[in-house]
Structures are given as structure tokens and as C-alpha cells.
Scaffold this active site. Structure first.
Site, PDB file in Angstrom:
ATOM      1  N   CYS B 116       0.829  -1.204   0.000  1.00 51.93           N
ATOM      2  CA  CYS B 116       0.000   0.000   0.000  1.00 51.93           C
ATOM      3  C   CYS B 116       0.863   1.253   0.000  1.00 51.93           C
ATOM      4  CB  CYS B 116      -0.944  -0.001   1.201  1.00 51.93           C
ATOM      5  SG  CYS B 116      -0.119  -0.190   2.780  1.00 51.93           S
ATOM      6  N   HIS B 371      -1.619   1.437   7.365  1.00 54.12           N
ATOM      7  CA  HIS B 371      -2.051   1.394   5.986  1.00 54.12           C
ATOM      8  C   HIS B 371      -1.844   2.772   5.380  1.00 54.12           C
ATOM      9  CE1 HIS B 371      -4.452   0.429   2.478  1.00 54.12           C
ATOM     10  NE2 HIS B 371      -5.170   1.513   2.696  1.00 54.12           N
TER      11      HIS B 371
END
Lengths: 1054, 426
Positions: B116, B371
Site C-alpha cells: 500500500c 495502511h
């Protein structure tokens, strides 16, 4: 609604686009139509991915479905064409995409996307057209934005769920294959079939992994979007909280919560749904996992983040919907009185709850008060916890409603260190801020937490009304200025208020009390008064200057609150309609009036008297500068007996050389008096004028007298003038009745121990001290001598009373007796809400009601028509109530000074003759002690005209009267009937109490908000039979719920 | 049970969609404008480093250096295997791409193993048309093995893949594999600021064309002048440094939270006295003396990357995240933020120091697990998109504002890298 359905509903222009879209597409519209629902339900995007077997599966399912549909079609004409088209389509599709199912998936995905785009355009356009029509108020941009985002969030959630279901399918498929084909124990590497199987298994796993990552990414995105939405909602909630705070201060704002509740609930629902989805993902991971499983790494993180989101949302969703307030002072919330009931309510805006879980709500007072806070400590007496029952009120939402709470101060029994009690803090009681904290044990979908919210700080007072006022000032100051809504030590260092902010808040006070805020001019005057200069946006006012210091002996706030109280009780309508100029400085007042006609007046609030209103008028003498005259301010005490419009209507100015006149002619700027005020005059019974009048009506008026050379241009002079102000007021108060029931006896029955308040300036007070005792206290016997007696021109003989007004209608307080043979007297005291019974200053009361047999009545008031009413045909003089100024040598009531009310029944033709037959002369003794005993001040024999009979002047005279049989009977009667706590005198039958008054008692006129009853003065008494001793009766009734039931103790009379 | 295998690349070179021609004209206009604004500054620094923060706070500066030297080695290794493969059909790819491809539409990138962070940064690179214009001009390596290991080339392939297909997301697996050969591994939590530097240096290093290298440097390099003035003899030392990012502290010297991005900038450029332990040796005084250390801004590039130092070291090795609210403006004018003393540039340079926000790389989660996603304002459409790996959606500035941070939320999104774009002169 399904997408295809919506597409078909589009407007023509947009529909055209759809047709074009399908004209060029390889997917015929017939197929789209035929399998609309199924097509929309598939994840075509997913199928477009390379390496996906999904596309092929979808393609073949579509063909199969088409076949099925073909089979089910009938043989009708329409079906025939459709059948043909579909069959052709099926053939074409198979030919074109059999080898490339991914292209087909891509095609469909694009078509659907394009449809959605057209739909959006179409619907946006449609909304644009429909916009002018909607009946609901237009929503703000922010509201629309929130709605839109909620809808988006919902859609995205559905998509995530769909993706999740797809993932489930994939996993099931993989799981099955894996269990069937993968046999690690055996060495089958040489078996090409097995190798092929394993490869396919690998591909499936690959696919599964991808889908998992996809779902996780979707969740990440969803969560990110929800953060924005939550942020929006919290901003809206904050705005609501500010609105609520302002509304507490009286601002007219919308504090409804239903919209926020709907939003919070929708978002909460979505997030909980997401939480369940995440848990389901976790379960999937339990079943099948592999190295570097994205679920393993990402789900816990996502769940932590989501829980945090939910916690944050729920915490903020728990709000105090109704700040603590006492039901009897709804406009002043956040001021609580010990031992008085109050209520408060909290609401959880996320309307989701687990029916199996008991939600316990509790309240605590000053739970997290900072240490070292030396405030009084309180306990909540009533139950402080509550269970929110499931299904309690589903429509109303999740509320914790605490009603009937009461507070009690904790008494510290041990001795404190210092001389002061240990609870004494450095702050005044009304500056101590307390908080109530709500807690709620919330549990839903496995999420358990303790929610907490606090009320705004409130002030706890113990009893007096004065405290209420200054407590309210604290509340105003806090909510106006505190940056921290929980700062209990705000008043340790109260910040100054910027004038513009304060001005706004002050205006709200007037708006909430009397529906009209303060104008710019008003605020200007207040600013000058407070700040001593023109206000600038930077001007600030300190707390102590606002609520504590004041040059006049009272603070600015006390002054303003006095005015608010006056408005609330007496002047609401006038203020609302803008007839009261109100805040006008003296300088400004002169400026305004200078150029106006003589007799132009304005109404303003007194600056020197608490809660006083006055009028100032201008007179232009023939030479010289204009003179401005003002009457001494009326306070709530005066206005209780006579409303301001009536005062203005009947106001009389007496001067020795002039006939009395009303100097008030035009309301500033130039509205004729009656035009401006006629809607507010109390009703007069014009109709009865034509009837045969047996009684004369009376009216209470206010009169000022002045010396010719007197001038009242300054306040000081006005004060002097007070003494010249002549008023006669009979202000019945709380309750009780004054009823002489039989000839020769005068009795005052004070109904209850209610407080009768003395007229502040009135020389005497009539105070019932205990049931059945009416005391008239001669306040200052000397005062009577100061009464200049201007009103009593000595020249006027008894035959021509100085000032007589008898007028029909209105709320007359004195009631003429019947026109029977014998004179009668009825003295009625009208109960007012106020509880003041006033006998006006004796020195000047010239209210005489003359039996009208012979045109003796004179009317003093100019311009008042219809007041000169002679009771026609009354053979006998009917009633005499004379308050004769001392100088007269006549019957004197009130010992001149006040307080004594003498009623003289007059004989025919003689104005002031004593009653001939019966002991008609009744005295309500002015005495400070004892029952019906004239006090020392009034004890001196009153001068009596020669021809008058008995004039009971002394104590001894009264005594016998009390022993009169009738009286005793009455008392007995009262005792019997009233003692059981019947509550009010109304329960007595009029006929019994006053045999000759069959309807009077029944028709009590609730003049002031139903708290007092008034014997209808318009209702004439019936003529008495000749042979009866006619009682002269006066009654004083009041029924007020605040007072204990009427109780008469016989011992008081003995 | 199985590692993620690399699927074969099947570039999908589809014909242009109907919408394209219209876009072309607009982009051509943009192009011509950009040619004009080529940076006038040129540098001759072989490596751009993340310049060290000032004394005592040098947590991050060393790492990029390290990774760079490692990358050098990796490159050498790769060169040995270059001959093994012959030309492949990949050569059929057009060497120079048409302007139509400048669209830089918003397409997602699959997460191929905790990528990510990489995905977010790639999006920031590839959505920047100034960068892709340079990228598209690179020379294609002659051999397949070279191609596989060439980061700029793999980025270009990825860009092509993103722009050509109609998929909502593509897989950056080839690039990820390529990077892993340069010691940028998958399945590892990366720090976005660090990865950004690594990636940028890799791209620059592997570009053969010097002209392009210069352009790339111009596009990203910040130039500051460091001053060290002895407080006793007033002698002054100056040194010019180049930086790729402005590493802004989010706490002031007293560990108080700074309120806005502007405050952070001011704090960054605020002179600092070096006394006590921090005293430096003054060659004129011949002893350790207190110094005044200050930093002056010399030049700002077209694409300005700001790194908010939200990850904070405690005394121990613990790293924690500061998630308090730190608003950043949509438009940033350095002339309004910095004082006269804090810049060392002439008028026309300073006049160009007006920026608007282009992208935000946001981090959610804790230091251990988190994230990344990227909010990028498309330069062609002027719309905000949120890139969450394979999921892309259009968002608004309000969503971006949600990355300001929130003191109550430890796991929420907070902006970590801010990428500002120089505004066009009107």
C-alpha cells in the site's frame, strides 16, 4: 430501485443517450431488458480481470439464462418477435465472445458504468427542474452533502458486501478443490493430471488472494470515507450544541434533533454492518489461510480502526437533549433550587440497541469536579439510575429521561476548620457551577462501552427570588463566554463580555419574555448607561460591573431583570407591540419630546427604581421652555391593581385652579392616546348602560395633583411629588374575603395566610396575618398630615362631594350596594395575583361613590363618556364608600393616613349621613394588632358629622359588632365548611354566604391568570327584602394554588 | 502454502476510447505551458539526499543514504545477468508514447503484498504529469534482464498498463519484483518518506539520459543554505544543501504541538542556538563556541514534497505516532510564511513560491501496523481522488481535510507526506 428501472424512467433527452449507447453495443438491449436484475447483480468488473475464470462462468450463465427465458416465452405475437430477437442475440453473443468471455465482461461492465453516468446526469438535471417545487424547506449545502455521502456510503457498503459474497464463493470453490485434489502425502508429481490439478489449484488460490486484497482495499476505502462523514456529523452536532446553548439563553433557534439522530443512526448502522463484515472476513481467514494472507495482516488493523471510529461516533452521539431545568421556570434553565423538582434528559443519537442487553443509565452530580473545588456538595435525592428498556419508545429513540429530580445539600456534620463551614468556597453561591454527568452502559454487536455526557454547568440556589435573578446572570455570562462548556471554575476569573455579544444576549432576554427583542436604539442607550460612551465593537464589560456594582444601589443586571419581571407580568403586550419606548435616557427623552405637541408622551423604564415604568409628557407653556413631566414610576405593585393602559386612559392631573384633566394626549410620536391604547383597555360593560342600573360602577383611577408653580422636571422633584400623588388603591391580594355580612358588623375574612404585601409607598398595609385576621396597619400616622389634602376643597359641603366618579363597566373594585331600602355596602376587594392588599394613602383617596338618586354624581374625568352613570330609580341611597380626607370633618375613613376603610351607608339625599337604622357603618379597623381592632393610630375618634349616627371609631365600638349574632353565625359557618380544607371559598354557596347575592360569588373573575378570583363587580346585587337587615358585604377572595387551602380558625375571632 | 507468483504481463493495448480526442487538445495546451516553466535552476549533485535535520534530531536522515549504496550494489549484480535473455516481443511497445496517454486517469493498483505504501507513492508519481513527461522519454534498456531490473522502465510499463486498459486496477507486480531486486522488498512495512527517497533515487540513477536526470532533479529538488554563525567572533559558515523533502517537525522545541503547517515551516526555518553540548568548534576562536544555526531557503521546485515527522522517537527505541490535528492549506505561499531573513533568493524566484496542494499520502494505524493511501488531485481534471490500493474513488477536499488528524483517534488517517505543486504564473 433497480438500475434498469431507473434508466427507463429517465427524461427523453437522457433516454436518447441510452439508446445510442445500446445501438453501438454488442449487447442488444433486448438481452439487457430481459435479464436486467441478474445482469446488475453480477460483479462484471471482477470478471474483467485477467486470469479470472469468473468471466467465463458469467458468460455461460448468461447464455443459459437466455435459453431458459426463451423456453418460457409463450407463442403470442409480441413474444414471437421477442423470441426471435433473443435467439438472434444469443447466437451473436456466442459467436462473438465464446473465446473471449473477459471482453464480454468488460463490455457489460462498461455499459453498466455508462448507464450509471447517464443516470446521474439525468437525475441531477431532474432535481434541478424539480427544485422550485419542494414543500420542505431547502436544505443547506451541508445537509445535502451529508445526505449524499450517506447514500454513497450505503451503496459502497452494499458493493463491499457483494464483493464479500463473491469472495466467499471463491473460497468455497477453492476449499472444495483443495480437499479433493491436493494430496500432499503421495508422490504424484509424475502424474500429469495431478500436476494440472495442482496448477489449477494454484490459480484458484491466486484468484482468492486477489479477491481478498480487493475486499480489504474496499474496506479501507469505506472506512476512510466514513471518517469524513463522521467528521461532518460531529461538526453538525457541535453546531447543534452551540444552538442549544444559545437557546438556553433565550435565542430563538431550532434545537430539534431528529435530523441528526437519523444521520447518526444511519452512519452507526453502516459502521456496525462493516464491523460484522470484518468479522465475517476473520472467519473466512480462520477457514483458509496461507502465507502472507492479507486478511491476517489487515483485518485486525481494520477492526481496531473501525472500533475506534464507532467509539468516537457513539461517544459524541450521547448528548444532553434537555438541559436541567425546573418546570416552573422553563425560560430560565440551568438554575435549580434545592428541594425543587427539576428534569433533564439525555439522548443517544445512534438509535441502535441490543434488546437483550439492559442499558443502564445513571446520573451523577459533580462527578469529575476538579479537586480543590470548594463548592457546596449536593446529593441527588431521587433515584439516579434508570434502565433503558428495549421497545420503550422506539419512535422516540433512546432517551434517558430523568424527571422529578431533586437536590439536597450535603450537610457536613463535623466542624470545619475555620469559622466558615467546610463547604464555603471563595465564590458566591450563584457563581458556583455544578455539572450532572450521564453515563450509559452501551452494548451492541459485541461492542461494549461506557458512554458519558455532561450537562451544561448550572447554578443551585436555595430559595429566594433574588438568587434566581443573579443565578440567571451567571448562566448568561457563562454560556455567552466560556470556551469550555465544562469549566466549573469559570467564575474564579470571569472574562469580560464584548459588548456586541452581550447586546445580543440581552436582546434575547426580552425576546423570550415578551416576544420582542431590543432595538438598536435600546441597545445604544444601554451601552451608554453601561460603558459611558458610544459602544464600539471592541467595548467590553466586566462581570462585576454587569452583576455586582451599581451606582443606584443595584446592579445593572438587577435593574434590567426588574424590568424583565415587570414586562413579563404586566406589560407583555404593550412591549410586544412596540408601544413602550422603554430604554430612553432622560436626555434623549427631552430631545424626542421637545418638538412634539403638548400632551405627547412616551413610556419608558425608570432608571432609578427597580422594575419601574413611567410616562413622561411634554407641555409647552405659553411662554418659556417646554416642560417635561413624569409621574413617579409605577412598579408591579401598582400595575397589579390597574393595568398601565387603564392608568394612561384615566390618568388625571389635578391642580388647584383647574378642573382635572388627562395630560396624556398623544403617544410619541403622534398617535392619539386612545387610538394607540384602546385595544389594551380593560373591557367596560357598555351593554349594561342601557339596562336598568341598580348599581353604580366604580373605577379606580390614578391622579396626580400639583401646585400651580410646581415643576417636575427632575427625578428629585418627582420624588417630592410622590407625596402629592394621590392614589386610592384597593388591591386585594392572595385571597381571602372581606365580607361584612350583616348590618353593623364588619368582618374581614382573610382566606388564608397568604402574604399580602404592603404597598411600598402606601402609608398603611392591610395584612391578613392569619386566617380570618385582617390587619390594617397604620404605617405612619404622621404621613397623613403631609397629605396636602389638595383634593378636598373645603368649600364643598357634604352635599357636593368633591370628586365623584361612578362609572359602569370596567373592573371596578368597589361595588355599590343594592338599591334596597336600607343602605348596603359591598366592599369588594379584588384579588390579584400579587397578594397585596392595599389601602391607598389615606391622605388623598377620594373615591366616593355616591348614591345616585339625585344626580349628585359628578364626574371629574374629562373625555370619559359613559362614566356618569346614575343608578336610575334607586330610591334609597345605595352605597357609600367614603374615604374622606381628614380636613373634611366628615366621616373619615382611613384615619386619613391610611389603612382604615370606612364605609358609610348613606341615607337618601344625604351624602354622608350615618346609617339610620342599622349599624351600617362598618369599619375595617386600622389596627396593628388583634382582630379587627383599630390600631392606636386610628384610635382617635373620627370626626363625625352631627347628623350621623354611630360611627364606630374606637375599639369598644368594634367589639360589640363582632359579637353580633350574624357574625358569629357566619364564622361558625365558615368554620364548618372550610376547615376540612375545601380549598377555596368558592365552595361556599353564594346564597349562604350572602343571602342577597345569589350570583355574585359564583362569578368569580379570574383576572390574573386564574390565580385569583374576583367577584364580578358588574353583577348587581338583588334588592333586599325590606324587612331584612341588609348586610353590607365586601369580599376578598383569592384562589391561588400556591397557597395552602383556606383555613379559618375560630379561635382567632375570640 | 504458496508464495505469490508473478503472473505474466499481458499488456492490454486497447484502442483509444471515444472520450480521448477531446482530451488531447487540452493536454497539448498544458504541455506547451510546461515547456515554458522549465526550471532555470540546474544542479550538479550526483545524489540527492534527504538533508539531515538539525543536530539532535537526525533520526531519519541516514537511512536513505544506506539504501542508496545498497542499490548501487544491486544494480551491479543485475548487470551480470543481462545477456541471458534475448529480445522479446516487448520491444513492440512504442518507444515514445503519444500525448493522448498523458491523461493519467485514476486507476487503482492491486496490493501485491503489503504494497500500500508503494502503491500510494507510485500513484503520486504517476499522477504527476510533470514526472510522467520525463518518464515517457526514457530510453528502453536493450535486454530483457535489464528491462526487468530497470525501475524507470517498469514504472513506465505500469503507467502504460494503467492508462491503456479499462480495468479499474492493475497489478504492479512486475515493478514490485523489480524493486525487490533493489532491496525494496514486499511484505514489509515501509515508511513512505523513506520509500519515496529510495524510489526517486532509483529512478534517477537508472536513467541514462543526463538531460532527463537534470529535469527530474529540477522537478523535485529543494535548495537551502545552511548558516552556522559563531556567536563569539561572528564568523559564518555557509553551505548549500539539496533536499527532496522538507522534513517538518510537528512539535516545537519544547515539545508542544504545532497548530498548523505554517507553524511547522516557521519552526523548521527558525534559527537555533547551539549551546552547551551542541557547541561547535570555531576555527577562528580555536575552541568550541556557541553557534547560531539557521537555514535559508534558496530554491523551491515545481513539485514540493513535505514530510510531516509524525513518527516520533521516545528516549527508548519506541516509536510512536503523533496523530494530533495539523491543518494544511490548499494554497501555500512561502513568502507569507517565511521572513526576509529566512530566504536567500531573488525576486523572481520568490515570486514563484506559491503552491497549491497536489497530493497527500496519508497513514492510518500505528507504527507497527498501518495502511497508506493517497489523496491526489488530478492535474488534468482538477478532481480529488482517493487511491486505496485497487479501490479508487473520487473525493472532495473535505475528505482530504480528514487527514489533518484528530487527537482522539489514534488509528485514523493522518497526512504524512504533502505534495504541493507550484502554481502557474497567471
Amino acid at each position: 430501485m433497480a438500475q434498469w428501472q431507473e434508466v427507463q424512467n429517465l427524461a427523453n433527452t437522457h433516454l436518447e443517450q441510452v439508446h445510442q449507447l445500446y445501438a453501438a453495443a454488442a449487447l442488444p438491449m433486448a438481452v439487457r431488458q430481459c435479464l436486467a436484475a441478474w445482469i446488475e447483480d453480477q460483479d462484471w468488473l471482477q470478471a474483467t480481470e485477467p486470469l479470472s475464470s469468473h468471466a467465463r462462468m458469467l458468460f455461460h450463465s448468461l447464455l443459459a439464462l437466455l435459453d431458459e427465458r426463451l423456453g418460457s416465452l409463450g407463442l403470442g405475437d409480441e413474444d414471437f418477435m421477442l423470441k426471435h430477437n433473443l435467439r438472434k442475440a444469443r447466437r451473436d453473443l456466442q459467436a462473438a465472445f465464446e473465446e473471449y468471455p473477459e471482453s464480454f465482461a468488460n463490455l457489460v461492465a462498461n455499459l453498466l458504468q455508462e448507464e450509471r453516468r447517464i443516470l446521474r446526469l439525468g437525475q441531477a438535471g431532474g432535481q434541478g427542474e424539480a427544485a422550485p417545487a419542494p414543500s420542505t424547506p431547502p436544505k443547506s449545502d451541508r445537509e445535502q452533502e451529508i445526505q449524499r455521502r450517506l447514500a454513497e456510503f450505503h451503496t459502497a457498503l452494499q458493493e463491499a458486501e457483494r464483493a464479500f459474497r463473491h469472495l466467499e464463493d471463491l473460497q468455497d470453490a477453492f476449499d472444495f478443490c483443495y480437499k479433493v485434489h491436493y494430496l500432499p502425502g503421495q508422490d504424484q508429481t509424475k502424474d500429469p493430471e495431478y500436476t494440472r490439478q495442482v496448477q489449477s489449484l494454484q490459480a484458484k488460490l491466486q484468484n482468492l488472494d486477489r479477491q481478498r486484497r480487493e475486499v480489504v482495499a474496499q474496506m479501507q476505502q469505506l472506512l476512510g470515507r466514513s471518517e469524513t462523514l463522521r467528521d461532518f456529523l460531529q461538526q453538525e452536532l457541535k453546531a447543534w450544541q452551540e444552538r442549544q446553548q444559545r437557546s438556553c439563553l433565550g435565542a430563538p433557534v431550532d434545537t430539534r434533533l431528529h435530523q441528526l439522530e437519523a444521520w447518526f443512526t444511519a452512519l452507526g448502522e453502516g459502521l456496525f454492518q462493516l464491523l460484522q463484515l470484518l468479522r465475517a472476513l476473520g472467519e473466512l481467514q480462520q477457514k483458509v489461510t496461507y502465507e502472507r494472507d492479507p486478511l491476517q495482516a489487515e483485518t485486525p488493523l481494520l477492526e481496531t480502526r473501525l472500533r475506534e471510529q464507532l467509539t468516537c461516533l457513539l461517544q459524541s452521539a450521547f448528548v444532553v437533549e434537555q438541559q436541567p431545568s425546573m418546570p416552573n421556570t422553563p425560560k430560565r434553565p440551568l438554575v435549580l433550587r434545592t428541594a425543587s423538582k427539576f428534569c433533564t434528559r439525555a439522548r443517544l443519537l445512534v438509535r441502535l440497541h441490543d434488546r437483550n442487553h439492559r442499558m443502564e443509565a445513571a446520573i451523577h452530580i459533580d462527578r469529575s469536579a476538579p479537586t480543590g473545588l470548594r463548592f457546596r456538595k449536593f446529593n441527588i435525592l431521587t433515584s439516579s439510575s434508570k434502565t433503558l428498556l428495549a421497545g420503550d419508545s422506539p419512535r422516540e429513540g433512546l432517551i434517558c429521561d430523568f424527571q422529578y429530580l431533586t437536590l439536597k445539600e450535603q450537610k457536613i456534620s463535623g466542624s470545619g476548620k475555620g469559622s466558615k463551614g467546610p463547604n464555603e468556597g471563595p465564590l458566591a453561591v450563584t457563581e458556583e457551577l455544578h455539572l450532572i454527568t450521564f453515563t450509559l452502559a452501551y452494548a451492541y454487536c459485541g461492542l461494549e462501552m461506557q458512554l458519558e455526557t455532561s450537562t451544561l454547568p448550572f447554578v443551585i440556589i436555595s430559595n429566594s427570588n433574588h438568587q434566581l435573578s443573579s443565578a440567571w446572570a451567571s448562566i448568561l455570562w457563562f454560556n455567552m463566554l466560556s470556551p469550555n462548556p465544562k469549566d466549573q471554575q469559570f467564575f474564579a476569573t470571569p472574562p469580560p463580555a464584548p459588548w456586541p455579544r452581550l447586546a445580543e444576549v440581552l436582546s434575547w432576554q426580552f425576546e423570550s419574555v415578551a416576544e420582542r427583542g431590543l432595538s438598536r436604539e435600546h441597545l445604544h442607550m444601554l451601552a451608554e448607561k453601561l460603558l459611558g460612551s458610544k459602544p464600539s465593537p471592541e467595548s467590553v464589560l466586566s462581570w462585576s460591573k454587569f452583576s455586582k456594582d451599581g451606582a443606584a444601589g443595584f446592579s445593572f443586571w438587577a435593574w434590567l431583570d426588574g424590568i424583565l419581571g415587570l414586562l413579563q407580568e404586566h406589560l407583555k403586550k404593550l412591549w410586544k407591540d412596540g408601544l413602550i419606548l422603554g430604554f430612553v435616557s432622560r436626555k434623549q427623552e427631552k430631545k424626542l419630546l421637545k418638538g412634539k405637541r403638548t400632551g405627547t408622551f412616551l413610556i419608558r423604564f425608570s432608571e432609578s427604581v427597580l422594575g419601574g415604568v413611567t410616562f413622561t409628557w411634554v407641555e409647552h407653556p405659553e411662554s418659556g421652555r417646554p416642560a417635561f413631566r413624569a409621574v413617579v414610576p409605577y412598579t408591579t405593585v401598582e400595575l397589579a391593581s390597574l393595568a398601565l393602559p387603564d392608568i394612561i386612559r384615566d390618568y388625571q392631573l389635578l391642580a388647584e385652579e383647574n378642573i382635572p384633566e388627562n395630560p396624556l394626549l398623544f403617544l410619541y410620536p403622534n398617535t392619539p392616546r386612545d387610538e394607540a391604547f384602546s385595544p389594551y383597555y380593560s373591557q367596560r360593560q357598555e351593554g349594561s348602560l342601557t339596562e336598568k342600573k341598580e348599581y353604580l360602577n366604580q373605577r379606580l383611577i390614578r391622579v396626580s395633583s400639583r401646585q400651580a408653580n410646581e415643576s417636575w422636571q427632575t427625578e428629585e422633584e418627582l420624588v417630592v411629588a410622590t407625596e402629592n400623588l394621590e392614589t386610592l388603591q384597593l388591591q386585594p391580594s392572595g385571597l381571602g374575603s372581606l365580607q361584612p355580612t350583616s348590618p353593623g358588623t364588619g368582618t374581614v375574612v382573610a382566606g388564608s395566610p397568604g402574604t399580602l404585601q404592603p404597598h411600598p409607598r402606601g402609608p398603611g398595609t392591610l395584612q391578613p396575618v392569619s386566617p380570618g385576621v385582617l390587619q390594617v396597619v397604620a404605617g405612619s400616622p404622621g404621613a397623613q398630615h403631609q397629605g396636602p389634602g389638595m383634593l378636598q376643597p373645603g368649600s364643598q359641603g357634604p352635599e357636593t362631594p368633591p370628586l365623584v366618579r361612578v362609572s359602569p363597566g370596567g373592573l371596578e373594585m368597589l361595588q355599590a350596594g343594592t338599591g334596597a331600602r336600607e343602605p348596603q355596602l359591598v366592599l369588594q376587594l379584588i384579588p390579584e395575583g400579587q397578594g397585596t392588599l392595599q389601602v391607598g394613602p389615606g391622605s388623598l383617596g377620594t373615591l366616593q361613590v355616591l348614591p345616585g338618586g339625585t344626580g349628585m354624581l359628578q364626574q371629574g374625568g374629562a373625555g370619559d363618556r359613559g362614566t356618569q352613570q346614575v343608578a336610575a330609580g334607586a330610591l334609597e341611597p345605595q352605597m357609600l364608600l367614603q374615604l374622606i380626607p381628614e380636613g373634611q370633618g366628615m366621616l373619615q375613613v382611613g384615619a386619613g393616613d391610611l389603612g382604615t376603610l370606612q364605609v358609610l351607608p348613606g341615607a337618601v339625599g344625604t351624602l354622608q349621613s350615618a346609617p339610620r337604622t342599622t349599624g351600617m357603618l362598618q369599619q375595617v379597623g386600622a389596627g396593628d394588632q388583634g382582630l379587627l381592632q383599630p390600631g392606636p393610630g386610628a384610635a382617635e375618634p373620627l370626626p363625625v358629622a352631627d347628623d350621623q349616627g354611630l360611627l364606630p371609631a374606637g375599639l369598644g365600638d368594634l367589639g360589640p359588632m363582632l359579637q353580633g349574632q350574624d357574625m358569629q353565625e357566619l364564622l361558625q359557618f365558615l368554620e364548618q365548611d372550610l376547615e376540612p380544607g375545601t380549598g377555596t371559598l368558592e365552595t361556599l354557596e353564594a346564597a349562604e354566604l350572602m343571602p342577597n347575592m345569589d350570583s355574585g360569588l359564583g362569578q368569580m373573575d379570574g383576572r390574573l391568570g386564574g390565580s385569583a378570583a374576583l367577584l364580578d363587580p358588574r353583577d348587581p346585587f338583588l334588592p333586599q327584602p325590606e324587612d331584612t337587615a341588609l348586610p353590607a358585604t365586601s369580599s376578598l377572595f383569592a384562589v391561588d394554588a400556591d397557597f395552602p387551602p383556606l383555613h379559618i380558625d375560630a379561635s382567632d375571632f375570640q | 502454502m504458496c508464495a505469490v507468483p508473478a503472473p505474466r504481463v499481458r499488456p492490454r493495448l486497447r484502442g483509444v476510447a471515444e472520450g480521448r480526442p477531446r482530451l488531447q487538445t487540452r493536454e497539448i495546451n498544458l504541455l506547451s505551458k510546461f515547456d515554458v516553466i522549465q526550471c532555470i535552476w540546474s544542479f550538479c549533485h550526483s545524489t540527492v539526499l534527504l538533508m539531515g535535520q538539525r543536530s539532535g534530531r537526525q533520526e531519519r536522515s541516514k537511512k536513505p543514504e544506506m539504501s542508496l549504496s545498497e542499490n548501487m550494489k544491486a544494480e551491479e549484480e543485475d548487470d551480470r545477468e543481462e545477456n541471458k535473455e534475448l529480445k522479446t516481443k516487448d520491444q513492440r511497445l512504442p518507444l515514445v508514447f503519444g500525448v493522448a496517454d498523458l491523461k493519467n486517469g485514476a486507476v487503482g493498483l492491486y496490493n501485491v503484498g503489503q504494497t500500500c505504501c508503494l502503491n500510494s507513492l507510485l500513484q503520486v508519481f504517476l499522477m504527476n504529469i510533470h514526472f510522467t513527461r520525463i518518464l515517457r522519454r526514457i530510453t528502453v534498456p536493450p535486454y530483457a534482464s535489464l528491462k526487468r531490473n530497470n525501475v524507470p522502465y517498469q514504472m513506465l510499463l505500469l503507467l502504460e498498463k494503467m492508462q491503456s486498459g479499462k480495468q479499474k486496477a492493475v497489478s504492479p507486480i512486475d515493478l514490485a519484483m523489480c524493486l525487490s531486486k533493489h532491496r525494496v522488498n514486499m511484505f514489509i512495512q515501509h515508511d513512505a518518506a523513506q520509500l519515496f527517497l529510495t524510489l526517486w533515487n532509483l529512478v534517477k540513477r537508472q536513467m541514462k539520459d543526463q538531460d532527463l536526470v537534470t529535469k527530474l532533479s529540477d522537478l523535485y529538488t529543494i535548495c537551502v543554505q545552511e548558516h552556522l554563525a559563531c556567536q563569539i567572533c561572528s564568523s559564518e559558515m555557509k553551505r548549500n544543501s539539496n533536499m527532496l523533502t522538507l522534513p517538518l517537525p510537528v512539535l516545537d522545541s519544547n515539545s508542544h504541538m504545532l497548530k498548523t503547517l505554517e507553524d511547522c515551516l516557521q519552526c523548521f526555518f527558525h534559527p537555533e542556538e547551539l549551546t552547551g553540548h551542541n557547541m561547535c568548534f570555531c576555527e577562528y576562536c580555536d575552541k568550541k563556541t556557541p553557534f547560531l544555526q539557521s537555514m535559508k531557503l534558496v530554491h523551491l521546485p515545481q513539485t514540493l514534497t513535505i514530510h510531516l515527522k509524525r513518527f516520533c522517537f521516545e528516549r527508548s527505541t519506541n516509536v510512536y505516532k503523533l496523530s494530533h490535528c495539523l491543518p494544511f492549506p490548499q494554497e501555500l505561499d512561502f513568502n507569507a510564511v517565511l521572513t526576509e531573513q529566512q530566504s536567500q533568493a531573488h525576486g523572481s524566484e520568490k515570486a514563484a513560491w506559491r503552491y497549491e496542494i497536489f497530493a497527500v499520502v496519508a497513514h492510518s494505524g500505528s507504527t507497527n501496523s498501518g495502511h497508506y493511501c493517497a489523496y491526489i488531485r488530478s492535474l488534468t481534471e482538477c478532481k480529488w481522488y482517493c487511491f486505496n490500493d485497487s479501490t479508487v474513488c473520487q473525493v472532495s477536499w473535505d475528505d482530504v481535510k480528514c487527514t489533518y488528524g484528530h487527537s482522539d483517534l489514534n488509528w485514523g488517517q493522518t497526512a504524512y507526506l504533502l505534495i504541493y505543486m507550484k502554481k502557474h504564473p497567471q
